[in-house]
Write an enzyme that holds these catalytic residues in place. Structure first.
Site, PDB file in Angstrom:
ATOM      1  N   LYS A  24       0.829  -1.202   0.000  1.00 40.55           N
ATOM      2  CA  LYS A  24       0.000   0.000   0.000  1.00 40.55           C
ATOM      3  C   LYS A  24       0.863   1.252   0.000  1.00 40.55           C
ATOM      4  O   LYS A  24       0.637   2.183  -0.790  1.00 40.55           O
ATOM      5  CB  LYS A  24      -0.911  -0.039   1.240  1.00 40.55           C
ATOM      6  CG  LYS A  24      -1.958   1.037   1.235  1.00 40.55           C
ATOM      7  CD  LYS A  24      -2.865   0.922   2.466  1.00 40.55           C
ATOM      8  CE  LYS A  24      -3.795  -0.270   2.349  1.00 40.55           C
ATOM      9  NZ  LYS A  24      -4.391  -0.680   3.621  1.00 40.55           N
ATOM     10  N   ARG A  94      -2.925   2.614   9.024  1.00 42.60           N
ATOM     11  CA  ARG A  94      -3.284   1.343   8.371  1.00 42.60           C
ATOM     12  C   ARG A  94      -2.072   0.446   8.231  1.00 42.60           C
ATOM     13  O   ARG A  94      -0.971   0.926   7.957  1.00 42.60           O
ATOM     14  CB  ARG A  94      -3.805   1.585   6.959  1.00 42.60           C
ATOM     15  CG  ARG A  94      -5.093   2.321   6.859  1.00 42.60           C
ATOM     16  CD  ARG A  94      -5.372   2.554   5.377  1.00 42.60           C
ATOM     17  NE  ARG A  94      -6.319   3.637   5.180  1.00 42.60           N
ATOM     18  CZ  ARG A  94      -7.615   3.452   4.968  1.00 42.60           C
ATOM     19  NH1 ARG A  94      -8.103   2.242   4.898  1.00 42.60           N
ATOM     20  NH2 ARG A  94      -8.407   4.479   4.814  1.00 42.60           N
ATOM     21  N   GLY A 103      -7.677  -7.751   5.135  1.00 43.72           N
ATOM     22  CA  GLY A 103      -8.495  -7.901   6.333  1.00 43.72           C
ATOM     23  C   GLY A 103      -7.835  -8.617   7.495  1.00 43.72           C
ATOM     24  O   GLY A 103      -8.448  -8.804   8.535  1.00 43.72           O
ATOM     25  N   MET A 105      -5.005  -7.766   9.190  1.00 38.21           N
ATOM     26  CA  MET A 105      -4.386  -6.915  10.224  1.00 38.21           C
ATOM     27  C   MET A 105      -5.292  -5.726  10.518  1.00 38.21           C
ATOM     28  O   MET A 105      -6.380  -5.620   9.978  1.00 38.21           O
ATOM     29  CB  MET A 105      -2.999  -6.493   9.766  1.00 38.21           C
ATOM     30  CG  MET A 105      -2.027  -7.656   9.840  1.00 38.21           C
ATOM     31  SD  MET A 105      -0.402  -7.216   9.278  1.00 38.21           S
ATOM     32  CE  MET A 105      -0.698  -6.858   7.579  1.00 38.21           C
ATOM     33  N   ARG A 338      -3.730  -1.657  -6.674  1.00 44.14           N
ATOM     34  CA  ARG A 338      -2.971  -2.922  -6.653  1.00 44.14           C
ATOM     35  C   ARG A 338      -3.424  -3.772  -7.833  1.00 44.14           C
ATOM     36  O   ARG A 338      -4.484  -3.506  -8.412  1.00 44.14           O
ATOM     37  CB  ARG A 338      -3.203  -3.664  -5.338  1.00 44.14           C
ATOM     38  CG  ARG A 338      -4.653  -3.968  -5.081  1.00 44.14           C
ATOM     39  CD  ARG A 338      -4.864  -4.593  -3.717  1.00 44.14           C
ATOM     40  NE  ARG A 338      -6.279  -4.472  -3.357  1.00 44.14           N
ATOM     41  CZ  ARG A 338      -6.768  -4.707  -2.169  1.00 44.14           C
ATOM     42  NH1 ARG A 338      -5.963  -5.057  -1.185  1.00 44.14           N
ATOM     43  NH2 ARG A 338      -8.044  -4.609  -1.922  1.00 44.14           N
ATOM     44  N   HIS A 453      -3.782 -45.091  -5.182  1.00 49.62           N
ATOM     45  CA  HIS A 453      -4.466 -45.606  -6.358  1.00 49.62           C
ATOM     46  C   HIS A 453      -5.587 -44.673  -6.794  1.00 49.62           C
ATOM     47  O   HIS A 453      -5.690 -44.287  -7.961  1.00 49.62           O
ATOM     48  CB  HIS A 453      -5.019 -46.999  -6.016  1.00 49.62           C
ATOM     49  CG  HIS A 453      -5.735 -47.630  -7.155  1.00 49.62           C
ATOM     50  ND1 HIS A 453      -7.102 -47.546  -7.305  1.00 49.62           N
ATOM     51  CD2 HIS A 453      -5.275 -48.312  -8.215  1.00 49.62           C
ATOM     52  CE1 HIS A 453      -7.448 -48.179  -8.405  1.00 49.62           C
ATOM     53  NE2 HIS A 453      -6.358 -48.653  -8.985  1.00 49.62           N
ATOM     54  N   SER A 770      13.667 -42.826 -17.131  1.00 50.21           N
ATOM     55  CA  SER A 770      12.524 -42.009 -16.721  1.00 50.21           C
ATOM     56  C   SER A 770      12.475 -42.058 -15.197  1.00 50.21           C
ATOM     57  O   SER A 770      12.394 -43.137 -14.605  1.00 50.21           O
ATOM     58  CB  SER A 770      11.235 -42.553 -17.331  1.00 50.21           C
ATOM     59  OG  SER A 770      10.164 -41.726 -16.939  1.00 50.21           O
ATOM     60  N   CYS A 838       8.319 -39.337 -14.898  1.00 53.02           N
ATOM     61  CA  CYS A 838       6.936 -39.767 -15.085  1.00 53.02           C
ATOM     62  C   CYS A 838       6.195 -39.947 -13.765  1.00 53.02           C
ATOM     63  O   CYS A 838       5.076 -40.434 -13.754  1.00 53.02           O
ATOM     64  CB  CYS A 838       6.866 -41.036 -15.930  1.00 53.02           C
ATOM     65  SG  CYS A 838       7.676 -42.441 -15.163  1.00 53.02           S
ATOM     66  N   TYR A 858      12.243 -34.229 -20.752  1.00 50.63           N
ATOM     67  CA  TYR A 858      10.786 -34.094 -20.787  1.00 50.63           C
ATOM     68  C   TYR A 858      10.174 -34.464 -19.443  1.00 50.63           C
ATOM     69  O   TYR A 858      10.812 -35.117 -18.615  1.00 50.63           O
ATOM     70  CB  TYR A 858      10.177 -34.958 -21.899  1.00 50.63           C
ATOM     71  CG  TYR A 858      10.316 -36.448 -21.686  1.00 50.63           C
ATOM     72  CD1 TYR A 858       9.353 -37.167 -20.961  1.00 50.63           C
ATOM     73  CD2 TYR A 858      11.405 -37.154 -22.212  1.00 50.63           C
ATOM     74  CE1 TYR A 858       9.486 -38.532 -20.758  1.00 50.63           C
ATOM     75  CE2 TYR A 858      11.540 -38.515 -22.010  1.00 50.63           C
ATOM     76  CZ  TYR A 858      10.582 -39.198 -21.281  1.00 50.63           C
ATOM     77  OH  TYR A 858      10.717 -40.544 -21.078  1.00 50.63           O
TER      78      TYR A 858
HETATM   79  C1  PEP Z   1       6.830 -43.635  -9.948  1.00 48.94           C
HETATM   80  O1  PEP Z   1       7.149 -44.424  -9.075  1.00 48.94           O
HETATM   81  O2  PEP Z   1       7.100 -42.432  -9.911  1.00 48.94           O
HETATM   82  C2  PEP Z   1       6.041 -44.097 -11.093  1.00 48.94           C
HETATM   83  C3  PEP Z   1       5.756 -43.278 -12.099  1.00 48.94           C
HETATM   84  O3  PEP Z   1       5.559 -45.368 -11.069  1.00 48.94           O
HETATM   85  P1  PEP Z   1       4.274 -45.815 -10.230  1.00 48.94           P
HETATM   86  O4  PEP Z   1       3.582 -44.585  -9.748  1.00 48.94           O
HETATM   87  O5  PEP Z   1       3.458 -46.600 -11.178  1.00 48.94           O
HETATM   88  O6  PEP Z   1       4.875 -46.622  -9.141  1.00 48.94           O
END
Ligand code: PEP
Ligand code: MG
Length: 879
Positions: A24, A94, A103, A105, A338, A453, A770, A838, A858
């Site tokens: 401010k 202020r 809000g 303080m 702001r 899962h 990976s 991954c 990647y």
């Molecule tokens: C991992 O372990 O990061 C992975 C991609 O394999 P999963 O989640 O299937 O164990």
């Protein structure tokens, strides 16, 4: 040592001094520089509050003297005096944090009003009632904020007076009533504090500044900082500014405006105002404000000036501004400017328009957008609502869902297929719940974490999911769901917000996904900028197609176990697991092969011309069998049922024995991945054959399959050497059979600490790595993916032992260090080694920034995260 400077007149500051003057203070100082009218004043720096806190609340040497000097300068500039009975100066005090904490303080208005000055104020305003009203407001605010008098003490007195005078509203009280109320409020203050409020206005100012310092430490501000990742040690600035009054009659007003529409981003007038009112009247909703356009008719000069100022501020900040203003007796003052908070859709439109208007470069515009906002647009979201959640769990898969509670997968499947909106609620999900998940609006579980899962499957499908909501309990017999004290029956409606982890009883309104041209344009700019490739984790044709639609440049992880888990496959898979001998197993595998091949064909077709990494079977075999407990109960049931056929009982017992044999104490560290494959080479052989045959079939249909085979859970180079030999021998056999060849690279997951450490040895046998950061986090930190979040990890997060959930955002120092080591050592042995990620972190913007720094090639994430990953990768490149 030169003494630290704590006080800055507005003219001494500018926008660059935000860390010292707060948002401010720096904003108002900059407005002054831009020639925008602002009330005069000065700012006590954040350093003063930090040093005061460090000093156990004692002001540092020189601060009070500097304050008095700044006050004297302000008095000279305004020609007024604090406490002066002729020309009184009134100020607001202020808070002003570096990062806005709306809000959280405290603020004190009208400081300087007293028995000595109230008459003069009334005279100047030509309105004694206004002066007495300001006085009683000041007494209450000062009493509450500075002296800690409970708010109800004043409210009770006010209510009693209104009742006595038959006044429905505050505004029905007369000047004399207010004069009397001031005396009553003084008594209230005295009763609670034991002494009078300071008659000396300078002392009142000192205490007010001190109270604002302290409000940095109040509990709600602390909670807000933790929730928003704001450091505790920044402290707050304090802005002392001359009061301007929007409630001095029909030529005065107060209002708020945005330079563009914050809901849609459209470049149009947006704001509201109230004649003869103070800011708090707008906030409290006592009167309904009028659209800003109507101000033109009543305050034409101020209106015209406001429009000009809006333009000035937006061009200076090169961003949409949120502005507070007051008109005092036709004169316009800006109180604050702001960057305007905006919806996700507006953020994209504003960014795109500012680029088209030549105000921002594309790179700058990319830097202005929060990846989380893109996420909102990809999924249904909750509309505005004032509801308190019944409980909360982990924000496991984004988007909001409304549906009737269903407590088992079969019912969810049946009702979902009939077109009913259901939410599947389970203790935790297992592979058996896939069918129900597929047709449910969303999934809620009591157990399980961000890589459980339920979470992984839901994210893959783009289904909202709240996991690990430990407050819920399910009674499958009574068919009820308890959330805290509330009991819901199956069929009652609930709402989930998988983006926040909140769960609500009843139906809340949903806003549909909003992927539009702005979205496409902004993500398109990101593609021009980013270095990291973005692939998707997908296990079937439709998901692969969806991923491609979202811009995936291939599949980084196809988890073949998900194909084993499909309901129609399970009998064959179980036959394979329970096979008495090799011949029996071979027959069962022959049955599975065409099913796998069909899946691979669908994926390769959808990803024609792009790489598809297929991972060989990973989980331990017992995961494909019924649970040990369920099967034990089944045996018992058969034993107790009269007339059970002996064959049925024998089968049930054999199955139970097999489950016992396969069940491990630590299945996550057990016979899975490459270990299982080396123990039963016929399983990977079947999978490799299915891959090769699928590739040939797809090529025959004119597509361009680019398949890669990946081996999971490798710890030893020797494991990969042997596995590669099995894969290559099988491929050669298939090539001979087909009379032609294919180029199929073979690589490995790096998801165990040992693998990262010996990555140079492993790289001798790998065409690519990976990083499986889910298992690498589990094994590297030594915390269970399935249990930690429901147990100690939430406590760790609440009490700041760890900054982030390491299963959502990569643990930079630890697991990030393992990735760095693995990448370095892998490339040292094989400079052309391709490196990807991954694990779930592949779709997390903060983690993507880390992978960019480590120079990986990647990231791979669920299809619905692909646009965010593309965008976050661009931001990471620009950083
Ligand atoms: C991992 O372990 O990061 C992975 C991609 O394999 P999963 O989640 O299937 O164990
Ligand atoms: Mg893994």
């Amino acid at each position: 040592m030169t003494q630290q400077r704590y006080l800055y007149d507005l003219a001494d500051g500018d926008a660059s001094m935000k860390a010292l003057l707060g948002g401010k203070g720096a904003g108002v100082a900059q407005m002054l520089r831009l020639g925008v009218p602002v009330p005069d004043g000065f700012t006590v720096s954040t350093a003063a509050s930090v040093d005061t806190t460090a000093n156990d609340g004692e002001w540092p040497a020189g601060l009070w003297e500097e304050t008095l000097a700044a006050l004297t300068r302000l008095e000279e500039r305004t020609g007024r005096g604090l406490g002066d009975p002729e020309r009184p100066l009134l100020v607001s005090v202020r808070s002003g944090a570096v990062v806005s904490m709306p809000g959280m303080m405290d603020t004190i208005l009208n400081l300087g009003i007293s028995d000595a000055t109230v008459e003069a104020l009334g005279r100047e305003a030509g309105d004694p009632r206004f002066a007495w009203d300001s006085y009683r407001r000041f007494l209450q605010m000062y009493g509450e904020v500075v002296e800690g008098v409970p708010a109800h003490a004043y409210e009770d007195a006010l209510t009693a007076m209104k009742r006595d005078r038959g006044a429905a509203q505050d505004t029905d009280l007369s000047t004399d009533d207010l004069r009397e109320l001031v005396e009553v409020f003084k008594i209230v203050s005295r009763t609670h504090i034991g002494s009078d409020l300071p008659a000396d206005p300078q002392e009142a100012l000192r205490r007010a500044i001190d109270a604002v310092f302290r409000s940095w430490l109040n509990p709600r501000a602390g909670v807000y900082r933790r929730a928003n990742g704001i450091p505790d040690d920044l402290g707050t600035a304090v802005n002392v500014m001359q009061m301007v009054f929007g409630n001095r009659g029909e030529t005065s007003a107060t209002g708020v405006c945005f330079t563009r529409n914050p809901a849609t981003g459209a470049k149009e007038l947006y704001g509201e105002f109230l004649l003869n009112a103070q800011g708090e009247d707008v906030v409290a909703g006592i009167r309904t404000p009028r659209p800003l356009a109507e101000m033109e008719a009543v305050l034409p000069q101020a209106y015209a000036q406001l429009l000009e100022v809006m333009g000035t501020l937006e061009s200076y900040y090169r961003d949409m501004q949120d502005i507070e203003f007051t008109v005092e007796d036709t004169v316009l003052y800006l109180l604050q400017t702001r960057a305007g908070k905006r919806t996700a859709a507006a953020a994209l439109k504003v960014a795109r328009d500012l680029v088209e208007e030549g105000v921002l470069t594309r790179e700058e515009a990319i830097g202005r957008i929060e990846p989380a906002q893109l996420d909102q647009l990809l999924h249904p979201a909750l509309g505005d609502h004032g509801q308190t959640p019944a409980t909360r769990g982990l924000a496991a898969s984004p988007g909001a869902a409304v549906g009737e509670v269903v407590l088992d997968s079969d019912t969810a499947e049946r009702r979902g297929k009939a077109g009913e909106a259901v939410v599947l609620v389970r203790w935790e999900t297992t592979p058996d719940d896939i069918a129900g998940t597929l047709v449910a609006q969303g999934v809620l579980t009591a157990h399980g974490g961000m890589t459980s899962h339920a979470a992984v499957v839901a994210r893959g499908m783009g289904k909202p999911c709240v996991a690990g909501a430990s407050d819920i309990s399910i009674d499958t017999d009574a068919k009820t769901l308890r959330i805290g004290d509330v009991t819901l029956a199956e069929g009652d409606v609930i709402t989930l917000d998988g983006s926040t982890g909140e769960v609500f009883a009843g139906a809340l309104e949903l806003v549909p996904p909003q992927i539009n041209a702005d979205f496409a344009a902004v993500v398109g700019w990101a593609d021009e900028v980013r270095r990291l490739g973005v692939r998707a984790n997908a296990d079937n044709g439709p998901d692969a197609a969806k991923a491609r639609e979202f811009g995936a440049e291939g599949i980084g992880l196809c988890r073949t176990e998900h194909m084993f888990m499909e309901q129609d496959r399970l009998p064959a898979v179980r036959k394979m697991i329970l096979a008495g001998d090799d011949a029996e197993r071979a027959t069962a595998l022959e049955e599975i092969l065409p099913m796998q091949q069909a899946d691979f064909e669908a994926i390769l077709e959808a990803m024609s011309g792009l790489p598809v990494t297929i991972r060989l079977l990973d989980p331990p075999l017992h995961e494909f069998l019924p649970s040990l407990v369920d099967q034990a109960l089944e045996v018992q049931r058969l034993e107790l049922t009269e007339g059970t056929h002996p064959t049925d009982l024998r089968h049930a017992r054999a199955l139970l024995a097999q489950i016992k044999k396969l069940t491990e104490q630590n299945p996550m560290l057990g016979t899975r991945g490459v270990r299982l494959a080396l123990l039963h080479p016929e399983i990977p052989q079947m999978q490799v054959r299915a891959i090769a045959r699928a590739a040939f079939a797809v090529a025959d249909r004119g597509s361009d399959p680019r398949v890669e085979i990946m081996v999971p859970l490798v710890a030893y180079a020797e494991e990969l050497r042997r596995m590669r030999a099995i894969i290559e021998t099988t491929l050669e056999d298939e090539f001979d059979r087909a009379g032609r060849r294919l180029e199929i690279p073979v690589g490995t997951m790096i998801e165990l600490p040992r693998a990262a450490v010996v990555a140079d040895q492993i790289a001798e046998h790998a065409d690519f790595f990976s990083f499986g950061t889910n298992d690498l986090t589990q094994t590297g930190v030594g915390i269970s993916r399935d249990d930690a979040e429901g147990a100690f990890l939430s406590h760790y997060l609440d009490s700041d032992v760890v900054p982030d959930n390491p299963f959502s955002t990569i643990d930079v120092d630890g697991v990030g260090g393992l990735v760095e080591l693995g990448a370095e050592r892998g490339r040292s042995a094989r400079p052309d080694l391709k490196l990807g990620v991954c694990g779930e972190h592949g779709g997390d913007p903060a983690s993507i920034a880390v992978f960019e720094r480590l120079g990986l090639d990647y990231v791979s994430c669920s299809p619905y995260r692909v646009p965010i990953a593309r965008f976050a990768a661009a931001q990471a490149t620009l950083e």
